[in-house]
Motif scaffolding. Structure first.
Motif, PDB file in Angstrom:
ATOM      1  N   ALA A 128       0.838  -1.204   0.000  1.00 49.17           N
ATOM      2  CA  ALA A 128       0.000   0.000   0.000  1.00 49.17           C
ATOM      3  C   ALA A 128       0.872   1.253   0.000  1.00 49.17           C
ATOM      4  O   ALA A 128       0.551   2.251  -0.656  1.00 49.17           O
ATOM      5  N   MET A 129       1.967   1.221   0.750  1.00 49.40           N
ATOM      6  CA  MET A 129       2.912   2.335   0.749  1.00 49.40           C
ATOM      7  C   MET A 129       3.477   2.532  -0.648  1.00 49.40           C
ATOM      8  O   MET A 129       3.588   3.668  -1.144  1.00 49.40           O
ATOM      9  N   LYS A 130       3.834   1.438  -1.302  1.00 53.35           N
ATOM     10  CA  LYS A 130       4.368   1.505  -2.666  1.00 53.35           C
ATOM     11  C   LYS A 130       3.353   2.152  -3.612  1.00 53.35           C
ATOM     12  O   LYS A 130       3.700   3.023  -4.415  1.00 53.35           O
ATOM     13  N   SER A 131       2.093   1.766  -3.496  1.00 52.99           N
ATOM     14  CA  SER A 131       1.046   2.317  -4.372  1.00 52.99           C
ATOM     15  C   SER A 131       0.872   3.817  -4.170  1.00 52.99           C
ATOM     16  O   SER A 131       0.570   4.548  -5.108  1.00 52.99           O
ATOM     17  N   LYS A 132       1.079   4.267  -2.952  1.00 58.29           N
ATOM     18  CA  LYS A 132       0.944   5.691  -2.651  1.00 58.29           C
ATOM     19  C   LYS A 132       1.947   6.522  -3.428  1.00 58.29           C
ATOM     20  O   LYS A 132       1.707   7.695  -3.725  1.00 58.29           O
ATOM     21  N   TYR A 133       3.082   5.908  -3.773  1.00 56.87           N
ATOM     22  CA  TYR A 133       4.141   6.625  -4.490  1.00 56.87           C
ATOM     23  C   TYR A 133       4.259   6.133  -5.934  1.00 56.87           C
ATOM     24  O   TYR A 133       5.350   6.135  -6.503  1.00 56.87           O
ATOM     25  N   CYS A 134       3.121   5.718  -6.520  1.00 52.52           N
ATOM     26  CA  CYS A 134       3.152   5.178  -7.882  1.00 52.52           C
ATOM     27  C   CYS A 134       3.609   6.212  -8.907  1.00 52.52           C
ATOM     28  O   CYS A 134       4.104   5.853  -9.973  1.00 52.52           O
ATOM     29  N   ASP A 135       3.448   7.501  -8.587  1.00 49.27           N
ATOM     30  CA  ASP A 135       3.912   8.542  -9.504  1.00 49.27           C
ATOM     31  C   ASP A 135       5.399   8.825  -9.337  1.00 49.27           C
ATOM     32  O   ASP A 135       5.981   9.608 -10.098  1.00 49.27           O
ATOM     33  N   LYS A 136       6.019   8.201  -8.332  1.00 45.39           N
ATOM     34  CA  LYS A 136       7.460   8.346  -8.104  1.00 45.39           C
ATOM     35  C   LYS A 136       8.054   6.953  -7.900  1.00 45.39           C
ATOM     36  O   LYS A 136       8.464   6.581  -6.803  1.00 45.39           O
ATOM     37  N   PRO A 137       8.089   6.148  -8.957  1.00 43.31           N
ATOM     38  CA  PRO A 137       8.504   4.740  -8.811  1.00 43.31           C
ATOM     39  C   PRO A 137       9.907   4.553  -8.268  1.00 43.31           C
ATOM     40  O   PRO A 137      10.144   3.652  -7.455  1.00 43.31           O
ATOM     41  N   THR A 138      10.844   5.397  -8.691  1.00 42.21           N
ATOM     42  CA  THR A 138      12.210   5.261  -8.190  1.00 42.21           C
ATOM     43  C   THR A 138      12.274   5.544  -6.698  1.00 42.21           C
ATOM     44  O   THR A 138      12.925   4.826  -5.930  1.00 42.21           O
ATOM     45  N   GLU A 139      11.570   6.601  -6.283  1.00 42.28           N
ATOM     46  CA  GLU A 139      11.524   6.947  -4.860  1.00 42.28           C
ATOM     47  C   GLU A 139      10.923   5.804  -4.048  1.00 42.28           C
ATOM     48  O   GLU A 139      11.420   5.446  -2.973  1.00 42.28           O
ATOM     49  N   ALA A 140       9.829   5.217  -4.559  1.00 41.39           N
ATOM     50  CA  ALA A 140       9.182   4.103  -3.858  1.00 41.39           C
ATOM     51  C   ALA A 140      10.127   2.914  -3.758  1.00 41.39           C
ATOM     52  O   ALA A 140      10.253   2.286  -2.696  1.00 41.39           O
ATOM     53  N   ASN A 141      10.792   2.582  -4.857  1.00 43.02           N
ATOM     54  CA  ASN A 141      11.706   1.438  -4.857  1.00 43.02           C
ATOM     55  C   ASN A 141      12.848   1.627  -3.872  1.00 43.02           C
ATOM     56  O   ASN A 141      13.234   0.696  -3.161  1.00 43.02           O
ATOM     57  N   ARG A 142      13.405   2.850  -3.823  1.00 41.42           N
ATOM     58  CA  ARG A 142      14.501   3.091  -2.899  1.00 41.42           C
ATOM     59  C   ARG A 142      14.016   3.048  -1.456  1.00 41.42           C
ATOM     60  O   ARG A 142      14.725   2.614  -0.554  1.00 41.42           O
ATOM     61  N   GLY A 143      12.791   3.539  -1.222  1.00 40.43           N
ATOM     62  CA  GLY A 143      12.214   3.462   0.117  1.00 40.43           C
ATOM     63  C   GLY A 143      12.041   2.024   0.576  1.00 40.43           C
ATOM     64  O   GLY A 143      12.339   1.671   1.724  1.00 40.43           O
ATOM     65  N   ILE A 144      11.569   1.171  -0.338  1.00 37.50           N
ATOM     66  CA  ILE A 144      11.398  -0.245  -0.020  1.00 37.50           C
ATOM     67  C   ILE A 144      12.756  -0.890   0.261  1.00 37.50           C
ATOM     68  O   ILE A 144      12.897  -1.712   1.175  1.00 37.50           O
ATOM     69  N   ALA A 145      13.769  -0.496  -0.506  1.00 40.50           N
ATOM     70  CA  ALA A 145      15.115  -1.042  -0.292  1.00 40.50           C
ATOM     71  C   ALA A 145      15.636  -0.686   1.091  1.00 40.50           C
ATOM     72  O   ALA A 145      16.238  -1.519   1.781  1.00 40.50           O
ATOM     73  N   VAL A 146      15.392   0.557   1.524  1.00 35.98           N
ATOM     74  CA  VAL A 146      15.825   0.973   2.859  1.00 35.98           C
ATOM     75  C   VAL A 146      15.043   0.203   3.920  1.00 35.98           C
ATOM     76  O   VAL A 146      15.612  -0.265   4.917  1.00 35.98           O
ATOM     77  N   GLY A 147      13.724   0.067   3.722  1.00 34.12           N
ATOM     78  CA  GLY A 147      12.915  -0.698   4.673  1.00 34.12           C
ATOM     79  C   GLY A 147      13.367  -2.143   4.775  1.00 34.12           C
ATOM     80  O   GLY A 147      13.413  -2.724   5.875  1.00 34.12           O
ATOM     81  N   LYS A 148      13.717  -2.732   3.643  1.00 37.04           N
ATOM     82  CA  LYS A 148      14.198  -4.120   3.637  1.00 37.04           C
ATOM     83  C   LYS A 148      15.496  -4.244   4.437  1.00 37.04           C
ATOM     84  O   LYS A 148      15.677  -5.180   5.218  1.00 37.04           O
ATOM     85  N   LYS A 149      16.389  -3.281   4.252  1.00 38.20           N
ATOM     86  CA  LYS A 149      17.656  -3.299   4.982  1.00 38.20           C
ATOM     87  C   LYS A 149      17.420  -3.102   6.482  1.00 38.20           C
ATOM     88  O   LYS A 149      18.064  -3.751   7.311  1.00 38.20           O
ATOM     89  N   MET A 150      16.477  -2.217   6.833  1.00 38.19           N
ATOM     90  CA  MET A 150      16.172  -1.999   8.247  1.00 38.19           C
ATOM     91  C   MET A 150      15.622  -3.265   8.899  1.00 38.19           C
ATOM     92  O   MET A 150      15.991  -3.600  10.030  1.00 38.19           O
ATOM     93  N   PHE A 151      14.742  -3.982   8.189  1.00 37.40           N
ATOM     94  CA  PHE A 151      14.173  -5.197   8.767  1.00 37.40           C
ATOM     95  C   PHE A 151      15.208  -6.313   8.844  1.00 37.40           C
ATOM     96  O   PHE A 151      15.168  -7.141   9.766  1.00 37.40           O
ATOM     97  N   SER A 152      16.136  -6.357   7.891  1.00 36.47           N
ATOM     98  CA  SER A 152      17.222  -7.337   7.985  1.00 36.47           C
ATOM     99  C   SER A 152      18.042  -7.081   9.245  1.00 36.47           C
ATOM    100  O   SER A 152      18.439  -8.020   9.956  1.00 36.47           O
ATOM    101  N   TYR A 153      18.270  -5.803   9.527  1.00 39.35           N
ATOM    102  CA  TYR A 153      18.972  -5.416  10.754  1.00 39.35           C
ATOM    103  C   TYR A 153      18.157  -5.826  11.983  1.00 39.35           C
ATOM    104  O   TYR A 153      18.708  -6.347  12.963  1.00 39.35           O
ATOM    105  N   ALA A 154      16.828  -5.610  11.931  1.00 42.75           N
ATOM    106  CA  ALA A 154      15.965  -5.970  13.059  1.00 42.75           C
ATOM    107  C   ALA A 154      15.964  -7.471  13.306  1.00 42.75           C
ATOM    108  O   ALA A 154      15.925  -7.927  14.454  1.00 42.75           O
ATOM    109  N   ILE A 155      16.020  -8.256  12.230  1.00 47.22           N
ATOM    110  CA  ILE A 155      16.076  -9.712  12.372  1.00 47.22           C
ATOM    111  C   ILE A 155      17.380 -10.134  13.043  1.00 47.22           C
ATOM    112  O   ILE A 155      17.405 -10.991  13.930  1.00 47.22           O
TER     113      ILE A 155
END
Length: 385
Positions: free
Chosen positions: A155-182
């Motif tokens: 849903a967060m990704k869809s909110k930024y559908c007009d800024k696909p690169t920004e959304a993708n980079r945000g997801i990449a940061v979130g993925k890295k943060m959760f890897s750290y949390a794990i």
């Protein structure tokens, strides 16, 4: 038969108190689901949902929440989940405490920034901070880690559908943060991992046969450290961070080479062209930062370079470009001059030939377009009458 409803709470629950200070109403529809009502000193009533069950001959209660913060149906749904957990042998009270103490994504960011990002380059820290501030924090920052799901990320990704690169980079940061949390034991799964990224179109901007001469003429009118950084980026395809932060201790003008500290993801070309070496040699000092208006004490600012680059484009009458377009330009012209992908990889400074292959393909497309235009002009099928 008693069923806890909003009507019961609103109209009849007070009557159950009578002369008592507290009473408990048990729901016959869902065994174990109850509400406790107490008289308050100000004459009001407190209403608390809870579950109760027998464990080893003793009645044990676990609070769900207060009414009206919890509506009846929400409390019933939570009670159902908790009672099912009891049947599986879990402790719902311990689980609720664990969830209550769990970090929010914002709290994880603070820890992630202090203990993980601190070891990264300044440019990486700035990039992560920007994606956090613009994408992750406004949408998921307040949510507990255990409550963040893949549909939420989608849903967060869809909110930024007009800024696909920004959304993708945000997801990449979130993925890295959760890897750290794990790794830290905060969670066991990464909800960002299964979310498919937007398809990105590679940027094709570059200074072509029309724009490059105009750009060079305007750049030639300007001579100071800011514009020398731009010259270096154009001549060698340097990244802006590596060019403006270049220090004299990394430079050997006699051998026309640089020896930059390596990092985990990027590598800068270590050989200077004669023209690039001349740009460095003209700087008036030989210590600290190569490009500086304070004799090496401070580097040229990122914003200053971008502003001057915009000013040059405006004065030259060409489309405004970013510093990275200078890198694209150097790579594209290199291929047009006949460089192979391996030569381009070494000259521009990529770790693999994958990126170089993109520019080889681009140059082939440019050449193909040119041949089509020539053929259209010649047009052998057109015969003069």
């Amino acid at each position: 038969m008693t069923t806890i409803t909003e009507d019961l709470i609103a109209r009849r629950l007070g009557k159950h108190l009578a002369d008592r200070s507290e009473c408990v109403i048990r729901d016959d529809k869902l065994t174990g689901f109850s509400i406790r009502v107490r008289k308050l000193a100000d004459g009001g009533l407190s209403k608390t949902f809870f579950i109760d069950r027998l464990e080893k001959g003793k009645r044990k209660k676990t609070v769900i929440g207060m009414h009206p913060t919890f509506g009846v149906e929400a409390a019933r749904a939570e009670a159902t989940t908790m009672l099912q957990a009891v049947k599986k042998g879990d402790d719902p009270a311990a689980e609720r405490i664990r969830k209550k103490e769990a970090l929010t994504l914002a709290e994880l960011w603070t820890d992630f920034e202090e203990k993980y990002l601190c070891h990264k380059e300044a440019s990486t820290r700035r990039d992560y901070a920007g994606r956090w501030r613009r994408v992750l924090k406004p949408t998921l920052g307040h949510i507990k880690l255990h409550d963040i799901t893949s549909p939420m990320v989608a849903a967060m990704k869809s909110k930024y559908c007009d800024k696909p690169t920004e959304a993708n980079r945000g997801i990449a940061v979130g993925k890295k943060m959760f890897s750290y949390a794990i790794e830290k034991g905060h969670v066991t799964a990464n909800p960002f991992k299964s979310v498919k990224l937007f398809t990105e179109t590679a940027r094709e901007d570059w200074l072509d046969e029309h724009d490059l001469p105009l750009f060079k003429v305007e750049l030639g009118k300007r001579n100071d450290p800011i514009h020398d950084v731009i010259r270096l980026m154009l001549l060698g395809g340097w990244r802006i961070s590596h060019a403006r932060l270049l220090r004299w201790e990394h430079v050997d003008l006699m051998r026309r080479s640089v020896d930059l500290p390596d990092n985990a993801t990027k590598k800068t070309a270590t050989v200077l062209s004669t023209a690039a070496a001349q740009v460095l040699a003209k700087q008036p000092h030989r210590s600290g930062y190569v490009f500086s208006n304070s004799r090496g004490r401070n580097p040229i600012g990122d914003r200053d370079i971008r502003d001057e680059l915009a000013a040059i484009c405006e004065a030259a009458g060409v489309k405004r470009i970013t510093p990275h377009v200078l890198r694209h330009t150097a790579a594209t012209w290199g291929v047009k001059a006949g460089l192979s992908d391996k030569q381009l990889q070494q000259a521009i400074g990529w770790k693999s030939s994958q990126m170089a292959n993109r520019y080889v393909a681009r140059a082939a497309a440019i050449a193909r377009h040119g041949t089509e235009q020539i053929a259209a002009i010649i047009d052998l099928d057109e015969v003069a009458e």
